[in-house]
Design a protein around this motif. Sequence first.
Motif, PDB file in Angstrom:
ATOM      1  N   PHE A   1      23.390 -18.508  38.596  1.00 30.17           N
ATOM      2  CA  PHE A   1      23.723 -17.452  39.182  1.00 30.17           C
ATOM      3  C   PHE A   1      24.410 -16.193  38.244  1.00 30.17           C
ATOM      4  O   PHE A   1      24.702 -16.499  37.314  1.00 30.17           O
ATOM      5  N   ILE A   2      24.028 -14.850  38.690  1.00 30.83           N
ATOM      6  CA  ILE A   2      24.678 -13.705  37.948  1.00 30.83           C
ATOM      7  C   ILE A   2      24.743 -12.794  39.217  1.00 30.83           C
ATOM      8  O   ILE A   2      24.441 -12.962  40.157  1.00 30.83           O
ATOM      9  N   THR A   3      25.758 -11.945  38.920  1.00 27.23           N
ATOM     10  CA  THR A   3      26.303 -11.037  39.679  1.00 27.23           C
ATOM     11  C   THR A   3      25.389  -9.970  40.037  1.00 27.23           C
ATOM     12  O   THR A   3      24.394  -9.786  39.531  1.00 27.23           O
ATOM     13  N   ASN A   4      25.440  -9.321  41.097  1.00 27.24           N
ATOM     14  CA  ASN A   4      24.606  -8.184  41.680  1.00 27.24           C
ATOM     15  C   ASN A   4      24.299  -7.263  40.532  1.00 27.24           C
ATOM     16  O   ASN A   4      23.209  -6.990  40.228  1.00 27.24           O
TER      17      ASN A   4
ATOM     18  N   ARG B   1      22.110  -8.651  37.788  1.00 24.53           N
ATOM     19  CA  ARG B   1      20.568  -8.611  38.341  1.00 24.53           C
ATOM     20  C   ARG B   1      20.118  -7.188  38.313  1.00 24.53           C
ATOM     21  O   ARG B   1      18.868  -7.121  37.933  1.00 24.53           O
ATOM     22  N   GLN B   2      20.759  -6.255  38.561  1.00 26.53           N
ATOM     23  CA  GLN B   2      20.284  -5.040  38.675  1.00 26.53           C
ATOM     24  C   GLN B   2      20.086  -4.481  37.139  1.00 26.53           C
ATOM     25  O   GLN B   2      18.799  -3.728  36.928  1.00 26.53           O
TER      26      GLN B   2
ATOM     27  N   ALA C   1      16.986  -6.571  36.130  1.00 30.24           N
ATOM     28  CA  ALA C   1      15.771  -6.046  36.362  1.00 30.24           C
ATOM     29  C   ALA C   1      15.402  -4.670  35.675  1.00 30.24           C
ATOM     30  O   ALA C   1      14.100  -4.430  35.432  1.00 30.24           O
TER      31      ALA C   1
ATOM     32  N   PHE D   1      13.455 -14.970  38.692  1.00 32.82           N
ATOM     33  CA  PHE D   1      14.544 -15.061  39.284  1.00 32.82           C
ATOM     34  C   PHE D   1      14.251 -16.155  40.541  1.00 32.82           C
ATOM     35  O   PHE D   1      15.346 -16.931  40.917  1.00 32.82           O
TER      36      PHE D   1
ATOM     37  N   LEU E   1      17.386 -18.860  40.477  1.00 28.53           N
ATOM     38  CA  LEU E   1      18.397 -18.576  41.278  1.00 28.53           C
ATOM     39  C   LEU E   1      18.992 -19.692  42.153  1.00 28.53           C
ATOM     40  O   LEU E   1      18.090 -19.843  43.012  1.00 28.53           O
TER      41      LEU E   1
ATOM     42  N   TYR F   1      18.578 -18.200  45.651  1.00 27.44           N
ATOM     43  CA  TYR F   1      17.277 -17.363  45.976  1.00 27.44           C
ATOM     44  C   TYR F   1      16.893 -17.288  47.486  1.00 27.44           C
ATOM     45  O   TYR F   1      16.849 -18.347  48.224  1.00 27.44           O
ATOM     46  N   ASP F   2      16.472 -16.096  47.685  1.00 26.46           N
ATOM     47  CA  ASP F   2      16.078 -15.857  49.151  1.00 26.46           C
ATOM     48  C   ASP F   2      14.837 -14.883  48.890  1.00 26.46           C
ATOM     49  O   ASP F   2      14.983 -13.890  48.027  1.00 26.46           O
TER      50      ASP F   2
ATOM     51  N   ALA G   1      15.824 -11.104  49.739  1.00 25.06           N
ATOM     52  CA  ALA G   1      16.794 -10.235  49.185  1.00 25.06           C
ATOM     53  C   ALA G   1      16.173 -10.247  47.526  1.00 25.06           C
ATOM     54  O   ALA G   1      16.290  -9.137  46.862  1.00 25.06           O
ATOM     55  N   ASN G   2      15.731 -11.166  47.087  1.00 20.49           N
ATOM     56  CA  ASN G   2      14.970 -11.257  45.578  1.00 20.49           C
ATOM     57  C   ASN G   2      13.596 -10.256  45.487  1.00 20.49           C
ATOM     58  O   ASN G   2      14.022  -9.361  44.551  1.00 20.49           O
TER      59      ASN G   2
ATOM     60  N   ASN H   1      14.761  -6.479  46.144  1.00 24.79           N
ATOM     61  CA  ASN H   1      15.534  -5.999  45.227  1.00 24.79           C
ATOM     62  C   ASN H   1      14.672  -5.493  43.920  1.00 24.79           C
ATOM     63  O   ASN H   1      14.820  -4.543  43.211  1.00 24.79           O
ATOM     64  N   TRP H   2      13.769  -6.506  43.475  1.00 25.60           N
ATOM     65  CA  TRP H   2      13.113  -6.356  42.456  1.00 25.60           C
ATOM     66  C   TRP H   2      12.088  -4.911  42.727  1.00 25.60           C
ATOM     67  O   TRP H   2      11.839  -4.054  41.867  1.00 25.60           O
TER      68      TRP H   2
END
Length: 108
Positions: free
Chosen positions: A9-12, A15-16, A19, A37, A41, A44-45, A48-49, A52-53
Amino acid sequence: MKELNATGFITNRSRQIAASCLVNELQLDWRYGAAYFEQQLIDYDVAANWGNWQYIAGVGVDPRGGRHFNLAKQTQQYDPHGEYIAKWQGNEHCDAQLDDLDAADWPV
Ligand SMILES: Cc1cc2nc3c(=O)[nH]c(=O)nc-3n(C[C@H](O)[C@H](O)[C@H](O)COP(=O)(O)OP(=O)(O)OC[C@H]3O[C@@H](n4cnc5c(N)ncnc54)[C@H](O)[C@@H]3O)c2cc1C
């Protein structure tokens, strides 16, 4: 990335930044980051993954184009005393060999 590897896990924010760094500083195909990821993760979804990428890489349904986070500014804002970087040894030199495959080589 060490936090992600150790905990899943890492925070949003992290992750931003990760990336943006992969896409902009390292100039790598964003899909390698998304696939990594996906593997790491714990939350992992698929939407969302990968969504967001796409958002960071500027290839999704977003008229603004890609996002390039200013690493120095992000560090100043979110880790002004360097505690997070020190905890995860984020300032260590990295000798990783980076793959320079382009989109035409992406495995299907
Ligand atoms: C490159 C990248 C990959 C991501 N991959 C995933 C993933 O595989 N699975 C996943 O659940 N989230 C993903 N996210 C979104 C977000 O990082 C996580 O949902 C968030 O870190 C979860 O932490 P939190 O519960 O403290 O969220 P908070 O910041 O407290 O937000 C509350 C809830 O809002 C939702 N949320 C917040 N930010 C986002 C966002 N940017 N996109 C979508 N939903 C959001 C989450 O459901 C979260 O639990 C990704 C973001 C990025 C930038």
